[in-house]
Design a protein around this motif. Structure first.
Motif, PDB file in Angstrom:
ATOM      1  N   TRP A 171      -7.007   5.537  35.093  1.00  0.00           N
ATOM      2  CA  TRP A 171      -7.776   6.626  35.716  1.00  0.00           C
ATOM      3  C   TRP A 171      -9.265   6.455  35.417  1.00  0.00           C
ATOM      4  CZ3 TRP A 171     -11.077  10.442  34.037  1.00  0.00           C
ATOM      5  CH2 TRP A 171     -11.350  11.475  34.942  1.00  0.00           C
ATOM      6  N   ALA A 172      -9.591   6.108  34.165  1.00  0.00           N
ATOM      7  CA  ALA A 172     -10.986   5.928  33.776  1.00  0.00           C
ATOM      8  C   ALA A 172     -11.628   4.766  34.532  1.00  0.00           C
ATOM      9  CB  ALA A 172     -11.083   5.695  32.265  1.00  0.00           C
ATOM     10  N   ALA A 173     -10.883   3.689  34.728  1.00  0.00           N
ATOM     11  CA  ALA A 173     -11.406   2.571  35.519  1.00  0.00           C
ATOM     12  C   ALA A 173     -11.696   3.034  36.941  1.00  0.00           C
ATOM     13  CB  ALA A 173     -10.407   1.416  35.515  1.00  0.00           C
ATOM     14  N   GLY A 174     -10.851   3.901  37.460  1.00  0.00           N
ATOM     15  CA  GLY A 174     -11.065   4.448  38.796  1.00  0.00           C
ATOM     16  C   GLY A 174     -12.339   5.248  38.913  1.00  0.00           C
ATOM     17  N   GLU A 175     -12.742   5.881  37.817  1.00  0.00           N
ATOM     18  CA  GLU A 175     -13.982   6.653  37.822  1.00  0.00           C
ATOM     19  C   GLU A 175     -15.197   5.758  38.056  1.00  0.00           C
ATOM     20  OE1 GLU A 175     -14.356  10.429  37.227  1.00  0.00           O
ATOM     21  OE2 GLU A 175     -12.596   9.697  38.333  1.00  0.00           O
ATOM     22  N   GLN A 176     -15.039   4.468  37.821  1.00  0.00           N
ATOM     23  CA  GLN A 176     -16.120   3.516  38.085  1.00  0.00           C
ATOM     24  C   GLN A 176     -15.764   2.576  39.239  1.00  0.00           C
ATOM     25  OE1 GLN A 176     -18.307   1.871  34.656  1.00  0.00           O
ATOM     26  NE2 GLN A 176     -17.033   3.139  33.308  1.00  0.00           N
ATOM     27  N   GLY A 177     -14.802   3.017  40.034  1.00  0.00           N
ATOM     28  CA  GLY A 177     -14.442   2.258  41.224  1.00  0.00           C
ATOM     29  C   GLY A 177     -13.704   0.966  40.967  1.00  0.00           C
ATOM     30  N   ARG A 178     -13.024   0.852  39.826  1.00  0.00           N
ATOM     31  CA  ARG A 178     -12.346  -0.402  39.489  1.00  0.00           C
ATOM     32  C   ARG A 178     -10.863  -0.197  39.170  1.00  0.00           C
ATOM     33  NH1 ARG A 178     -15.254  -4.187  41.534  1.00  0.00           N
ATOM     34  NH2 ARG A 178     -14.410  -5.745  40.090  1.00  0.00           N
ATOM     35  N   PHE A 179     -10.264   0.836  39.752  1.00  0.00           N
ATOM     36  CA  PHE A 179      -8.850   1.093  39.465  1.00  0.00           C
ATOM     37  C   PHE A 179      -7.970  -0.077  39.860  1.00  0.00           C
ATOM     38  CE2 PHE A 179      -4.664   2.167  41.137  1.00  0.00           C
ATOM     39  CZ  PHE A 179      -4.044   2.597  39.983  1.00  0.00           C
ATOM     40  N   TRP A 180      -8.099  -0.564  41.083  1.00  0.00           N
ATOM     41  CA  TRP A 180      -7.177  -1.594  41.562  1.00  0.00           C
ATOM     42  C   TRP A 180      -7.376  -2.913  40.829  1.00  0.00           C
ATOM     43  CZ3 TRP A 180      -2.937  -0.207  43.784  1.00  0.00           C
ATOM     44  CH2 TRP A 180      -2.906   1.015  44.471  1.00  0.00           C
ATOM     45  N   GLN A 181      -8.589  -3.168  40.359  1.00  0.00           N
ATOM     46  CA  GLN A 181      -8.825  -4.358  39.540  1.00  0.00           C
ATOM     47  C   GLN A 181      -8.169  -4.203  38.162  1.00  0.00           C
ATOM     48  OE1 GLN A 181     -11.107  -2.693  41.300  1.00  0.00           O
ATOM     49  NE2 GLN A 181     -11.904  -4.198  42.774  1.00  0.00           N
ATOM     50  N   ARG A 200      -7.292  -3.360  23.419  1.00  0.00           N
ATOM     51  CA  ARG A 200      -6.689  -4.010  24.590  1.00  0.00           C
ATOM     52  C   ARG A 200      -7.165  -3.350  25.884  1.00  0.00           C
ATOM     53  NH1 ARG A 200      -5.238  -8.047  27.608  1.00  0.00           N
ATOM     54  NH2 ARG A 200      -3.307  -7.758  28.758  1.00  0.00           N
ATOM     55  N   LEU A 201      -7.267  -2.022  25.880  1.00  0.00           N
ATOM     56  CA  LEU A 201      -7.745  -1.317  27.072  1.00  0.00           C
ATOM     57  C   LEU A 201      -9.180  -1.721  27.403  1.00  0.00           C
ATOM     58  CD1 LEU A 201      -6.284   2.282  26.662  1.00  0.00           C
ATOM     59  CD2 LEU A 201      -5.571   0.521  28.283  1.00  0.00           C
ATOM     60  N   LYS A 202     -10.011  -1.870  26.392  1.00  0.00           N
ATOM     61  CA  LYS A 202     -11.390  -2.304  26.630  1.00  0.00           C
ATOM     62  C   LYS A 202     -11.418  -3.722  27.203  1.00  0.00           C
ATOM     63  CE  LYS A 202     -12.898  -1.072  22.458  1.00  0.00           C
ATOM     64  NZ  LYS A 202     -13.831  -0.861  21.323  1.00  0.00           N
ATOM     65  N   ALA A 208     -11.407  -6.153  34.515  1.00  0.00           N
ATOM     66  CA  ALA A 208     -11.441  -5.456  35.802  1.00  0.00           C
ATOM     67  C   ALA A 208     -12.855  -5.308  36.355  1.00  0.00           C
ATOM     68  CB  ALA A 208     -10.797  -4.082  35.660  1.00  0.00           C
ATOM     69  N   GLY A 209     -13.856  -5.683  35.565  1.00  0.00           N
ATOM     70  CA  GLY A 209     -15.233  -5.576  36.038  1.00  0.00           C
ATOM     71  C   GLY A 209     -15.832  -4.200  35.865  1.00  0.00           C
ATOM     72  N   VAL A 210     -15.274  -3.398  34.966  1.00  0.00           N
ATOM     73  CA  VAL A 210     -15.853  -2.087  34.670  1.00  0.00           C
ATOM     74  C   VAL A 210     -17.221  -2.313  34.015  1.00  0.00           C
ATOM     75  CG1 VAL A 210     -15.622   0.002  33.275  1.00  0.00           C
ATOM     76  CG2 VAL A 210     -13.617  -0.946  34.449  1.00  0.00           C
ATOM     77  N   LYS A 211     -18.251  -1.751  34.582  1.00  0.00           N
ATOM     78  CA  LYS A 211     -19.611  -2.030  34.118  1.00  0.00           C
ATOM     79  C   LYS A 211     -19.958  -1.342  32.809  1.00  0.00           C
ATOM     80  CE  LYS A 211     -21.630  -3.142  38.611  1.00  0.00           C
ATOM     81  NZ  LYS A 211     -22.685  -2.814  39.609  1.00  0.00           N
ATOM     82  N   ASP A 212     -19.588  -0.081  32.667  1.00  0.00           N
ATOM     83  CA  ASP A 212     -19.947   0.686  31.476  1.00  0.00           C
ATOM     84  C   ASP A 212     -18.677   0.935  30.647  1.00  0.00           C
ATOM     85  OD1 ASP A 212     -20.757   2.527  29.567  1.00  0.00           O
ATOM     86  OD2 ASP A 212     -22.042   3.646  30.942  1.00  0.00           O
ATOM     87  N   VAL A 213     -18.393   0.018  29.727  1.00  0.00           N
ATOM     88  CA  VAL A 213     -17.160   0.122  28.936  1.00  0.00           C
ATOM     89  C   VAL A 213     -17.217   1.312  27.982  1.00  0.00           C
ATOM     90  CG1 VAL A 213     -15.678  -1.068  27.275  1.00  0.00           C
ATOM     91  CG2 VAL A 213     -16.709  -2.352  29.155  1.00  0.00           C
ATOM     92  N   GLY A 214     -18.407   1.646  27.503  1.00  0.00           N
ATOM     93  CA  GLY A 214     -18.543   2.825  26.645  1.00  0.00           C
ATOM     94  C   GLY A 214     -18.142   4.089  27.376  1.00  0.00           C
ATOM     95  N   ARG A 215     -18.618   4.228  28.590  1.00  0.00           N
ATOM     96  CA  ARG A 215     -18.222   5.384  29.407  1.00  0.00           C
ATOM     97  C   ARG A 215     -16.729   5.344  29.702  1.00  0.00           C
ATOM     98  NH1 ARG A 215     -19.479   6.105  35.830  1.00  0.00           N
ATOM     99  NH2 ARG A 215     -17.941   7.743  36.165  1.00  0.00           N
ATOM    100  N   PHE A 216     -16.191   4.161  29.946  1.00  0.00           N
ATOM    101  CA  PHE A 216     -14.757   4.001  30.193  1.00  0.00           C
ATOM    102  C   PHE A 216     -13.949   4.569  29.033  1.00  0.00           C
ATOM    103  CE2 PHE A 216     -11.066   1.411  29.035  1.00  0.00           C
ATOM    104  CZ  PHE A 216     -10.261   1.537  30.157  1.00  0.00           C
ATOM    105  N   VAL A 217     -14.349   4.227  27.808  1.00  0.00           N
ATOM    106  CA  VAL A 217     -13.634   4.705  26.621  1.00  0.00           C
ATOM    107  C   VAL A 217     -13.682   6.234  26.547  1.00  0.00           C
ATOM    108  CG1 VAL A 217     -13.630   4.724  24.094  1.00  0.00           C
ATOM    109  CG2 VAL A 217     -13.986   2.573  25.330  1.00  0.00           C
ATOM    110  N   GLU A 218     -14.857   6.796  26.811  1.00  0.00           N
ATOM    111  CA  GLU A 218     -15.002   8.258  26.782  1.00  0.00           C
ATOM    112  C   GLU A 218     -14.160   8.921  27.869  1.00  0.00           C
ATOM    113  OE1 GLU A 218     -19.119   9.213  27.055  1.00  0.00           O
ATOM    114  OE2 GLU A 218     -19.631   8.334  25.106  1.00  0.00           O
TER     115      GLU A 218
END
Length: 282
Positions: A171-181, A200-202, A208-218
């Motif tokens: 879901w968090a990856a989806g918030e940055q447009g990278r869910f399917w990746q 592992r999630l990071k 997946a190309g998530v740009k802001d991994v810190g935001r992803f974790v939050e």
């Protein structure tokens, strides 16, 4: 023992899901607006109860042994290929499960596509991974890319904390447009065996190309992520799904990582039905 769906050894629906699936009672249809609304809700509830029975049967069928001769049971009543009647096994009430939100990052395909496949799955599920690797890419190329099919993902974690973490991460990856990746990375061959701990999630987010991994974790640890996953999970339990993957294709329940032709036949039957009814989005 060969099978094509996966469920936890002690899968139990929560009490509120069991209540929602069984609490519908018959009532006389009145003439007031309140009574008409009540009657409509009862009709929808009855359809969901029927579908719950069907999905329960399909879940059992997806995990039972093969018949002698090696042919897996995939009859229409058990979540397999449709019959000659395109409406057989279709529950119109279940078509309302399609959200058709053009901004939904956990969906792919046109919001007004004539066919919507709602997929309930778990990143720890081996058969979900098999579907994601072996079947889904061909469906995307053949139907999604041509505007016939829309796939709407629902997080349905049923294998404990690791599943929950992966669902929130997706879901968090989806918030940055990278869910399917993220979906592709998490379902790569051998990926689930590495688990879905914080590090592992990071790693998956970076793949997946998530740009802001810190935001992803939050985001993955946020109340919004937990609420979104819970909403999808309760929707699945309310339908009677007890194994993953489970699908609803234009109101037709299908359970398990069925052979490619089952999905193709079901999608094509749904597309013909939608065309004869004159539409895509309802």
């Amino acid at each position: 023992m060969p099978h094509n769906g996966q469920k936890p050894a002690n899968a139990q629906k929560p009490a509120n899901a069991r209540k929602s699936a069984n609490a519908q009672k018959s009532a006389p249809v009145g003439k007031t607006a309140h009574d008409r609304r009540k009657s409509r809700n009862l009709a929808i509830g009855a359809g969901v109860v029927i579908a719950a029975v069907l999905l329960g049967l399909a879940s059992y069928t997806a995990t039972k042994p093969e018949k002698s001769g090696g042919t897996t049971v995939t009859e229409a009543a058990e979540g397999g290929a449709p019959s000659a009647d395109p409406q057989a096994g279709v529950y119109p009430e279940l078509e309302k499960l399609a959200r058709r939100d053009a901004r939904d990052p956990l969906a792919r395909g046109r919001a007004d596509a004539p066919v919507v496949m709602v997929e309930y799955a778990d990143f720890k599920c081996g058969f979900c991974g098999k579907f994601a690797r072996d079947t889904e890419p061909a469906l995307v190329k053949k139907y999604v890319d041509k505007g016939t099919l829309r796939i709407e993902w629902r997080n349905f974690p049923i294998f404990g904390e690791d599943s929950e973490r992966a669902a929130r991460g997706a879901w968090a990856a989806g918030e940055q447009g990278r869910f399917w990746q993220f979906h592709e990375a998490a379902y790569a061959d051998g990926a689930k065996e590495k688990g879905f701990g914080a590090d592992r999630l990071k790693e998956l987010a970076r793949q997946a190309g998530v740009k802001d991994v810190g935001r992803f974790v939050e985001d993955a640890d946020s109340a919004a992520a937990k609420a979104a996953v819970k909403k999808d999970q309760e929707e699945a339990y309310g339908l009677g799904a007890t194994s993953t993957p489970s699908f609803v294709i234009n109101g037709r329940p299908v359970s398990g990582a069925q052979p490619d032709q089952v999905f193709e036949q079901t999608i094509e039957a749904a597309a013909r039905s939608a065309k004869s009814a004159g539409g895509g989005a309802k």
